[in-house]
Design a protein around this motif. Structure first.
Motif, PDB file in Angstrom:
ATOM      1  N   ILE A 276      20.218 -33.332 -30.730  1.00 48.70           N
ATOM      2  CA  ILE A 276      20.385 -34.722 -30.290  1.00 48.70           C
ATOM      3  C   ILE A 276      20.888 -35.577 -31.442  1.00 48.70           C
ATOM      4  O   ILE A 276      21.795 -36.398 -31.285  1.00 48.70           O
ATOM      5  N   ILE A 277      20.309 -35.362 -32.617  1.00 48.58           N
ATOM      6  CA  ILE A 277      20.736 -36.107 -33.802  1.00 48.58           C
ATOM      7  C   ILE A 277      22.210 -35.840 -34.093  1.00 48.58           C
ATOM      8  O   ILE A 277      22.987 -36.767 -34.385  1.00 48.58           O
ATOM      9  N   PHE A 278      22.597 -34.580 -33.985  1.00 44.43           N
ATOM     10  CA  PHE A 278      23.983 -34.233 -34.295  1.00 44.43           C
ATOM     11  C   PHE A 278      24.946 -34.804 -33.262  1.00 44.43           C
ATOM     12  O   PHE A 278      26.042 -35.273 -33.614  1.00 44.43           O
ATOM     13  N   ALA A 279      24.558 -34.784 -32.004  1.00 47.16           N
ATOM     14  CA  ALA A 279      25.408 -35.374 -30.961  1.00 47.16           C
ATOM     15  C   ALA A 279      25.584 -36.875 -31.197  1.00 47.16           C
ATOM     16  O   ALA A 279      26.690 -37.423 -31.054  1.00 47.16           O
ATOM     17  N   LEU A 280      24.495 -37.545 -31.582  1.00 46.39           N
ATOM     18  CA  LEU A 280      24.573 -38.969 -31.894  1.00 46.39           C
ATOM     19  C   LEU A 280      25.496 -39.223 -33.082  1.00 46.39           C
ATOM     20  O   LEU A 280      26.270 -40.189 -33.101  1.00 46.39           O
ATOM     21  N   TYR A 281      25.415 -38.336 -34.071  1.00 49.01           N
ATOM     22  CA  TYR A 281      26.291 -38.458 -35.240  1.00 49.01           C
ATOM     23  C   TYR A 281      27.760 -38.336 -34.842  1.00 49.01           C
ATOM     24  O   TYR A 281      28.592 -39.149 -35.257  1.00 49.01           O
ATOM     25  N   LEU A 282      28.080 -37.350 -34.016  1.00 47.72           N
ATOM     26  CA  LEU A 282      29.463 -37.171 -33.576  1.00 47.72           C
ATOM     27  C   LEU A 282      29.970 -38.391 -32.818  1.00 47.72           C
ATOM     28  O   LEU A 282      31.075 -38.889 -33.069  1.00 47.72           O
ATOM     29  N   LEU A 283      29.152 -38.900 -31.904  1.00 49.73           N
ATOM     30  CA  LEU A 283      29.565 -40.034 -31.078  1.00 49.73           C
ATOM     31  C   LEU A 283      29.677 -41.313 -31.904  1.00 49.73           C
ATOM     32  O   LEU A 283      30.596 -42.108 -31.705  1.00 49.73           O
TER      33      LEU A 283
END
Length: 490
Positions: A295-302
């Motif tokens: 989830i953290i990584f997806a937020l970072y990408l977005l």
């Protein structure tokens, strides 16, 4: 006992071979760089501005105070180092170093979740975005990629393996400062991951640990930032740095039409195979293992996509920072395909071969062409004639001015700009006061020559030329432009 255990030097040999391979890949990609010794053509607008500032630094002038630009000071230091090594290809050497180091750390990140072979494929696949985003090189994003890659490796090793040392925290803070001093809107990685660690530590009541993290991170950032601020302060440029890098960039970022343009740019940067796979893989992995890292990584990408889209400008090189960002989820995706989904090993080798062919041989024609034509004049039509006129009508101690955004002329003729504003577009449209300051500079210095870039002749420059008795001495055709290069002499 494995072959690697029987022959401890094999691991070192493999690393040397991979390093050589990454260096070769960097060489292939950097064929696009105007600083490449086979190219000899300073045609990238932004890059020529940075190189002009490097030339000015070497001649005793100083960024922000004596010459205007709105990038971070680290970029000018990098260009100054390269220009000092060699005025033609020194910057290209630095580009190769940064690209090679980035590929190596991307490979290292990939190895956190898959074996060497799959890590190699993952690095190939993520790095193919360079074909789309490289954009002639010597740009802030190109230099930021290595610092993003190093910090990303540190963050992921912490979340995946719970491994974090004091030294790594200091390095992570230093990398943040390096990127901040290149361009502010590239720090999405640290915003998301540091905020996540802060929330997790608060939730788990690890206050002592959190305080240590913050202290060491700030120490790392301070180690980089303080010397740069002292350098600026000792040269009476600190206030100008703040005005150019902070205040002007706030104006610059909000000057374009936002809304639809931002949405459009978000879509442009999002809809690449690598980014779609990355976000989808993070979501899939979270539904599967329920680990917060995804989830953290997806937020970072977005969030990273948002920060590079907010200016609403279609500069593709902004997307370069997405390259190291995608390596982790792409590695998971490829690992899933070839392990969990039981794809045949033969198919693995076929895909690896395809990646190698695409990665290395796509630019082969361009590479061979660059070598075969390395002694040819590759500057746009009219540039050589313009330089000849300038050199015939001035000497290297004379100051000239180019009206437009064409700093290449200063570099090719080794002439200094007569104004702090070596270029005026688009910065003058963002802050109209810049035009007033530019013409005030010209009134004081009365440059020997004024060169007008095609399509830039307007009432402002016409009035100045008439008022100060400048005469046109050259009218030179330029490429496919309907307007010529105009050169005026006092």
């Amino acid at each position: 006992m494995t072959t690697m255990q029987q022959h401890p030097y094999i691991k070192k040999i493999v690393f040397v071979l991979f390093f050589t391979f990454c260096s070769f890949c960097s060489f292939v990609f950097s064929i696009n760089s105007p600083s490449h010794p086979w190219n000899s053509s300073n045609t990238c607008v932004d890059s020529t501005v940075f190189q002009t500032i490097a030339m000015l630094i070497k001649k005793g002038y100083f960024p922000y105070k004596d010459t205007f630009d709105h990038k971070g000071p680290l970029l000018y230091i990098i260009n100054y180092i390269g220009y000092s090594v060699n005025a033609i290809w020194g910057i290209w050497l630095i580009e190769c170093f940064f690209l090679t180091a980035t590929l190596l750390f991307m490979f290292k990140i990939s190895k956190l979740v898959c074996n060497n072979l799959l890590a190699l494929i993952s690095t190939f696949f993520a790095s193919m975005l360079l074909f789309k985003y490289y954009d002639f090189g010597n740009l802030t994003e190109e230099y930021a990629m290595i610092f993003i890659s190093i910090s990303l490796y540190i963050f992921l090793d912490y979340f995946l393996n719970n491994y974090l040392t004091d030294f790594r925290l200091i390095i992570c803070g230093s990398c943040f400062a390096f990127v901040f001093l290149l361009r502010v809107n590239m720090v999405a990685l640290w915003v998301i991951f540091c905020l996540s660690i802060f929330v997790i530590c608060i939730y788990q009541k690890k206050y002592t640990e959190l305080l240590k993290y913050i202290s060491l991170f700030i120490l790392g950032a301070t180690i980089v930032t303080i010397p740069v601020l002292m350098w600026l302060s000792f040269n009476n440029s600190l206030l100008e740095f703040f005005n150019c890098y902070i205040l002007f960039n706030l104006t610059y970022s909000t000057s374009s039409k936002i809304g639809i343009l931002v949405i459009f740019m978000y879509a442009v940067f999002s809809f690449t195979p690598q980014m779609i796979i990355s976000v989808s893989t993070c979501i899939y992995q979270y539904t599967k293992v329920k680990s917060n890292i995804y989830i953290i990584f997806a937020l970072y990408l977005l969030f990273s996509l948002l920060t590079i889209s907010l200016p609403g400008r279609n500069y593709m090189h902004y997307g370069m920072i997405n390259i190291p960002a995608t390596i982790f989820p792409i590695s998971i995706f490829i690992n899933l395909i070839f392990n969990e989904f039981k794809i045949l090993n033969n198919l693995l080798h076929i895909i690896l071969t395809i990646f190698i062919i695409v990665f290395l041989f796509s630019p082969l024609k361009q590479t061979s062409s660059a070598y075969l034509t390395r002694h040819e004049n590759k500057y746009p039509q009219g540039v050589t004639s313009t330089c000849n006129v300038i050199e015939s009508n001035s000497n290297e101690n004379d100051k000239i001015s180019v009206y437009g955004n064409w700093d290449m002329i200063y570099l090719l003729t080794n002439r200094l700009p007569a104004s702090k504003y070596s270029y005026q577009f688009p910065i003058g449209t963002v802050s109209p006061k810049i035009f007033d300051k530019y013409f005030n500079d010209l009134e004081k210095t009365q440059p020997v020559l004024i060169i007008i870039e095609p399509e830039r002749f307007d009432k402002n420059i016409e009035n100045f030329l008439q008022k100060n008795n400048y005469n046109c001495i050259a009218d030179i055709p330029y490429k496919n432009s309907k307007n010529n290069i105009l050169i005026y002499k006092k």
